[in-house]
Design a protein around this motif. Structure first.
Motif, PDB file in Angstrom:
ATOM      1  N   LEU A 152     -19.657  73.690  44.794  1.00  0.00           N
ATOM      2  CA  LEU A 152     -19.174  73.432  43.786  1.00  0.00           C
ATOM      3  C   LEU A 152     -19.965  73.590  42.403  1.00  0.00           C
ATOM      4  N   VAL A 153     -21.246  73.416  42.429  1.00  0.00           N
ATOM      5  CA  VAL A 153     -22.087  73.646  41.345  1.00  0.00           C
ATOM      6  C   VAL A 153     -21.972  75.154  41.200  1.00  0.00           C
ATOM      7  N   ASN A 154     -22.148  75.997  41.896  1.00  0.00           N
ATOM      8  CA  ASN A 154     -22.050  77.313  41.742  1.00  0.00           C
ATOM      9  C   ASN A 154     -20.662  77.908  41.257  1.00  0.00           C
ATOM     10  N   SER A 180     -26.284  63.562  42.267  1.00  0.00           N
ATOM     11  CA  SER A 180     -26.442  62.768  40.908  1.00  0.00           C
ATOM     12  C   SER A 180     -26.967  63.560  39.883  1.00  0.00           C
ATOM     13  N   ASP A 181     -27.429  64.880  40.089  1.00  0.00           N
ATOM     14  CA  ASP A 181     -28.049  65.591  38.853  1.00  0.00           C
ATOM     15  C   ASP A 181     -26.969  66.771  38.564  1.00  0.00           C
ATOM     16  N   THR A 182     -25.929  66.638  39.211  1.00  0.00           N
ATOM     17  CA  THR A 182     -24.704  67.677  38.958  1.00  0.00           C
ATOM     18  C   THR A 182     -23.779  67.538  37.961  1.00  0.00           C
ATOM     19  N   GLY A 183     -23.431  66.404  37.904  1.00  0.00           N
ATOM     20  CA  GLY A 183     -22.163  65.755  37.021  1.00  0.00           C
ATOM     21  C   GLY A 183     -20.891  65.897  37.775  1.00  0.00           C
ATOM     22  N   LEU A 184     -20.911  66.189  39.048  1.00  0.00           N
ATOM     23  CA  LEU A 184     -19.577  66.175  39.826  1.00  0.00           C
ATOM     24  C   LEU A 184     -19.490  64.935  40.135  1.00  0.00           C
ATOM     25  N   LYS A 185     -17.800  64.550  40.042  1.00  0.00           N
ATOM     26  CA  LYS A 185     -17.424  63.173  40.334  1.00  0.00           C
ATOM     27  C   LYS A 185     -17.000  63.132  41.797  1.00  0.00           C
ATOM     28  N   VAL A 186     -17.626  61.969  42.356  1.00  0.00           N
ATOM     29  CA  VAL A 186     -17.098  61.833  44.147  1.00  0.00           C
ATOM     30  C   VAL A 186     -16.358  60.473  43.934  1.00  0.00           C
ATOM     31  N   VAL A 187     -15.265  60.511  44.596  1.00  0.00           N
ATOM     32  CA  VAL A 187     -14.318  59.372  44.668  1.00  0.00           C
ATOM     33  C   VAL A 187     -13.803  59.127  46.419  1.00  0.00           C
ATOM     34  N   VAL A 188     -13.881  57.866  46.523  1.00  0.00           N
ATOM     35  CA  VAL A 188     -13.590  57.487  47.980  1.00  0.00           C
ATOM     36  C   VAL A 188     -12.160  56.908  48.106  1.00  0.00           C
ATOM     37  N   ALA A 189     -11.307  57.039  49.051  1.00  0.00           N
ATOM     38  CA  ALA A 189     -10.121  56.500  49.330  1.00  0.00           C
ATOM     39  C   ALA A 189     -10.030  56.068  50.631  1.00  0.00           C
ATOM     40  N   TYR A 190      -9.791  54.812  51.077  1.00  0.00           N
ATOM     41  CA  TYR A 190      -9.707  54.453  52.316  1.00  0.00           C
ATOM     42  C   TYR A 190      -8.412  53.350  52.435  1.00  0.00           C
TER      43      TYR A 190
END
Ligand code: ADP
Ligand code: MG
Length: 258
Positions: free
Chosen positions: A87-89, A140-150
């Motif tokens: 995703l960073v790439n 944590s160093d990439t700015g990507l957002k990680v979200v969880v749904a359960y």
């Protein structure tokens, strides 16, 4: 090719499929971006586990993958690291949003549709939470957002998290279908699809939801990268693999039941 053998560390492995890249002895050799390597070092991981040595270069080469390795062998990082790195790439293209959100006429309610680019499916809430924690740690160093749904918990807070956008969504199948049917998530932008503990997801009866989810991705399966991880390799998993994966590499690392 395809036969069980011992590798140079005396680990039993089986690798089959066309053009599998060789295993990587270090995280650096696995082709991960710098920001991910920093997080790996910070996590105290000194060298890849056996399944990571094989899976990281295959995943990093953009190949579909069916990977079997026993519980506790480090499968989570084996898929999280290459997904985050990929995703960073790809960062240049598109953000975490669909076309700027839509505004309901006559109300101040603005409903945004999250368009994650990576989806990690897991069978249980506990596992989804663990993967979410790992994915956050390694991004944590990439700015990507990680979200969880359960499921098994009110949907409202999870919908609010989604409103802030999601690059990587970790989800259990039932709750994800619910959110997609409420038009709060679109699966059209998925470039990475991971199914963790695929054997358990089938045991728990999630196959219809999984098929529903993959159907909603629209695009042909070779337009995204799909990876299945499992501790066992029963015939039902082979069927899932041939339906969802294209030109894939199959690996078994360590002793694995069927
Ligand atoms: P699995 O999904 O195969 O059951 P996990 O991904 O949960 O295994 O990993 C098991 C444990 O090993 C976790 O505590 C994880 O943080 C740790 N771990 C994974 N990879 C490494 C590594 N390369 N070096 C050190 N510890 C690791
Ligand atoms: Mg696991």
């Amino acid at each position: 090719d395809g036969a069980r053998r011992l590798d140079k560390y005396e680990i039993p492995v089986e690798v089959s499929g066309d053009g599998a890249p060789p295993p990587a002895d270090t995280f650096e050799a696995a082709g991960l971006v710098e920001a991910v390597l920093r997080c790996v070092a910070r996590a105290g991981y000194e060298s890849p586990t056996p399944v990571q040595r094989y899976a990281l270069p295959i995943a990093g080469a953009g190949r579909d993958l069916m990977a079997c390795a026993q519980t506790g062998s480090g499968k989570t990082a084996a898929f999280c690291l290459p997904v985050i790195s990929g995703l960073v790439n790809a960062e240049a293209g598109g953000g975490a949003w669909s076309g700027g959100g839509r505004r309901d006429r006559g109300s101040f309610d603005r409903v945004r549709v999250a368009k994650p680019r990576a989806l990690i499916l897991a069978p249980t809430r506990e596992l989804a939470q663990q993967i979410h924690d790992e994915a956050k740690k390694f991004s944590s160093d990439t700015g990507l957002k990680v979200v969880v749904a359960y499921g098994g918990t009110p949907i409202r807070d999870q919908l609010r998290d989604l409103e802030r956008g999601a690059d990587i969504l970790v989800a259990t199948p039932g709750r994800l279908v619910d959110m997609v049917e409420r038009s709060r998530i679109s699966l059209e932008a998925i470039k990475f699809l991971v199914m963790d503990e695929a054997d358990r997801m089938l045991d728990m009866g999630f196959e219809p939801q999984i098929r529903n989810i993959v159907d909603r991705m629209g695009m042909p399966k070779n337009s995204r990268q799909t990876m299945l991880f499992s501790a066992t390799f029963p015939p039902e998993i082979q069927r899932l693999a041939s339906d969802f994966l294209s030109n894939y590499i199959f690996i078994t690392v360590g002793r694995v039941g069927s």
